[in-house]
Enzyme design. Structure first.
Site, PDB file in Angstrom:
ATOM      1  N   GLY A  94      27.202  38.856  38.214  1.00  9.07           N
ATOM      2  CA  GLY A  94      26.010  38.029  38.102  1.00  9.07           C
ATOM      3  C   GLY A  94      24.959  38.676  37.229  1.00  9.07           C
ATOM      4  O   GLY A  94      24.006  38.022  36.791  1.00  9.07           O
TER       5      GLY A  94
ATOM      6  N   ASP B  13      33.905  42.710  40.112  1.00  8.45           N
ATOM      7  CA  ASP B  13      32.486  42.480  40.350  1.00  8.45           C
ATOM      8  C   ASP B  13      31.811  43.854  40.367  1.00  8.45           C
ATOM      9  O   ASP B  13      32.471  44.872  40.609  1.00  8.45           O
ATOM     10  CB  ASP B  13      32.321  41.768  41.695  1.00  8.45           C
ATOM     11  CG  ASP B  13      30.885  41.731  42.171  1.00  8.45           C
ATOM     12  OD1 ASP B  13      30.014  41.289  41.403  1.00  8.45           O
ATOM     13  OD2 ASP B  13      30.627  42.169  43.315  1.00  8.45           O
ATOM     14  N   LEU B  14      30.503  43.906  40.132  1.00  8.78           N
ATOM     15  CA  LEU B  14      29.808  45.189  40.114  1.00  8.78           C
ATOM     16  C   LEU B  14      29.176  45.524  41.464  1.00  8.78           C
ATOM     17  O   LEU B  14      29.709  46.313  42.231  1.00  8.78           O
ATOM     18  CB  LEU B  14      28.754  45.200  38.999  1.00  8.78           C
ATOM     19  CG  LEU B  14      29.296  45.241  37.566  1.00  8.78           C
ATOM     20  CD1 LEU B  14      28.151  45.202  36.553  1.00  8.78           C
ATOM     21  CD2 LEU B  14      30.168  46.475  37.330  1.00  8.78           C
ATOM     22  N   ASP B  15      28.044  44.922  41.781  1.00  6.01           N
ATOM     23  CA  ASP B  15      27.286  45.292  42.974  1.00  6.01           C
ATOM     24  C   ASP B  15      28.054  44.992  44.258  1.00  6.01           C
ATOM     25  O   ASP B  15      28.537  43.876  44.470  1.00  6.01           O
ATOM     26  CB  ASP B  15      25.944  44.554  42.983  1.00  6.01           C
ATOM     27  CG  ASP B  15      25.099  44.924  41.783  1.00  6.01           C
ATOM     28  OD1 ASP B  15      24.504  46.011  41.795  1.00  6.01           O
ATOM     29  OD2 ASP B  15      25.060  44.138  40.814  1.00  6.01           O
TER      30      ASP B  15
ATOM     31  N   ASN C   5      28.893  34.642  45.331  1.00  2.67           N
ATOM     32  CA  ASN C   5      29.096  34.334  43.914  1.00  2.67           C
ATOM     33  C   ASN C   5      30.487  34.754  43.429  1.00  2.67           C
ATOM     34  O   ASN C   5      30.818  34.562  42.264  1.00  2.67           O
ATOM     35  CB  ASN C   5      28.006  34.964  43.036  1.00  2.67           C
ATOM     36  CG  ASN C   5      28.000  36.479  43.074  1.00  2.67           C
ATOM     37  OD1 ASN C   5      28.561  37.097  43.978  1.00  2.67           O
ATOM     38  ND2 ASN C   5      27.367  37.089  42.095  1.00  2.67           N
TER      39      ASN C   5
ATOM     40  N   LYS D 140      32.154  32.475  38.146  1.00  2.00           N
ATOM     41  CA  LYS D 140      32.986  33.537  37.581  1.00  2.00           C
ATOM     42  C   LYS D 140      34.414  33.075  37.289  1.00  2.00           C
ATOM     43  O   LYS D 140      35.059  33.589  36.368  1.00  2.00           O
ATOM     44  CB  LYS D 140      33.001  34.737  38.525  1.00  2.00           C
ATOM     45  CG  LYS D 140      31.662  35.439  38.649  1.00  2.00           C
ATOM     46  CD  LYS D 140      31.760  36.642  39.561  1.00  2.00           C
ATOM     47  CE  LYS D 140      30.430  37.320  39.752  1.00  2.00           C
ATOM     48  NZ  LYS D 140      30.535  38.532  40.597  1.00  2.00           N
TER      49      LYS D 140
END
Length: 274
Positions: free
Chosen positions: A45, A10-12, A222, A196
């Site tokens: 996301g 995941d990024l953030d 998420n 995801k």
């Protein structure tokens, strides 16, 4: 070499620090894992245009999961069997009406990399503008949005988040809604059944990696399905409690290089030379 693993990031709040960059320590570890033969993918996301810089920074050549699974594609191989699963336009307009009824700060609709913003907002424009300065259509979504959107992003007043999500639950057969990590209190909406884990399963099958060798990192709601799907689901130290309850492991925060700490230990990267 260890058996090949698929590593989903995941990024953030996960790969990225609070300043929205990849730390040098975590980057070095991810690159080392790739050098040892492991496969790294981004599952976020965010849309493609807000993810591709990090994809390129890591030198990836793998499929990517965007919009929480509503777009599963390969940025470098357009022959790859991509999946785009947008929200129906009638459902989208119904949600937009609910948002106006409740009162929200702003609404943003995305049709792949086309962006439609309900009200002008300089900060949002900077975040969602593509690096190619692709235009953002600003103005009432009820008039401008004519195609099925990949996702809707709602920027509510913080004290209205609970009420908004209760109203969105009434459309549970048609949509999924999830909250972004800090500092943005954004509600993202995608088509029902998209998450995801759907994207990660497609990619794992493509690379013939069993779930037992899928490592997934996340911090927000998420990421719930993805961490539950992965044989090695890892919640960041800054993750919400619900995610930590689903995860098989908990590592350090995104500010503490939690990905570095876990991968170094789990894949024995500290015993190998770059």
């Amino acid at each position: 070499m260890n058996e090949q693993h698929l590593i989903a990031l995941d990024l953030d709040g996960t790969l990225l620090t609070d300043d929205k960059v990849i730390s040098e320590r975590t980057k070095k570890t991810v690159l080392q894992a790739m050098q040892q033969g492991h496969i790294v993918v981004i599952a976020t996301g965010r849309p493609h245009r807000a993810s591709i810089d990090f994809y390129e920074e890591l030198g990836l050549d793998t499929p990517m999961v965007n919009f929480n699974g509503a777009l599963i594609h390969h940025p470098k191989d357009h022959r790859w069997d991509a999946i785009h699963s947008p929200i129906g336009i009638r459902t989208a307009h119904k949600i937009i009406h609910v948002c106006h009824e409740l009162g929200v700060k702003n609404i943003l609709a995305e049709v792949k990399d086309q962006v439609y913003l309900d009200q002008y907002d300089d900060e949002i424009m900077k975040i969602f503008q593509g690096k190619d300065d692709s235009p953002i259509t600003v103005g009432r979504l009820q008039s401008n949005l004519k195609d099925d959107p990949t996702s809707l992003l709602i920027h509510p007043e913080e004290d209205k988040i609970k009420k908004l999500r209760e109203r969105l639950d009434e459309e549970a057969s048609l949509i999924e809604h999830r909250k972004w990590g800090a500092p943005w209190h954004v509600i993202e909406i995608v088509r029902a059944g998209m998450n995801k884990a759907v994207g990660l399963d497609k990619i794992a099958r493509y690379f013939h990696i069993p779930k037992s060798r899928v490592i997934a990192f996340g911090d927000e709601d998420n990421d719930l399905e993805m961490l539950d799907y992965a044989g090695v689901g890892v919640a960041m130290g800054n993750a919400i409690d619900e995610l930590k309850a689903v995860a098989k492991h908990v590592t350090g925060t995104n500010e503490e290089d939690g990905i570095d700490a876990f991968l170094t230990d789990y894949l024995n990267l500290n015993k190998k030379a770059m």
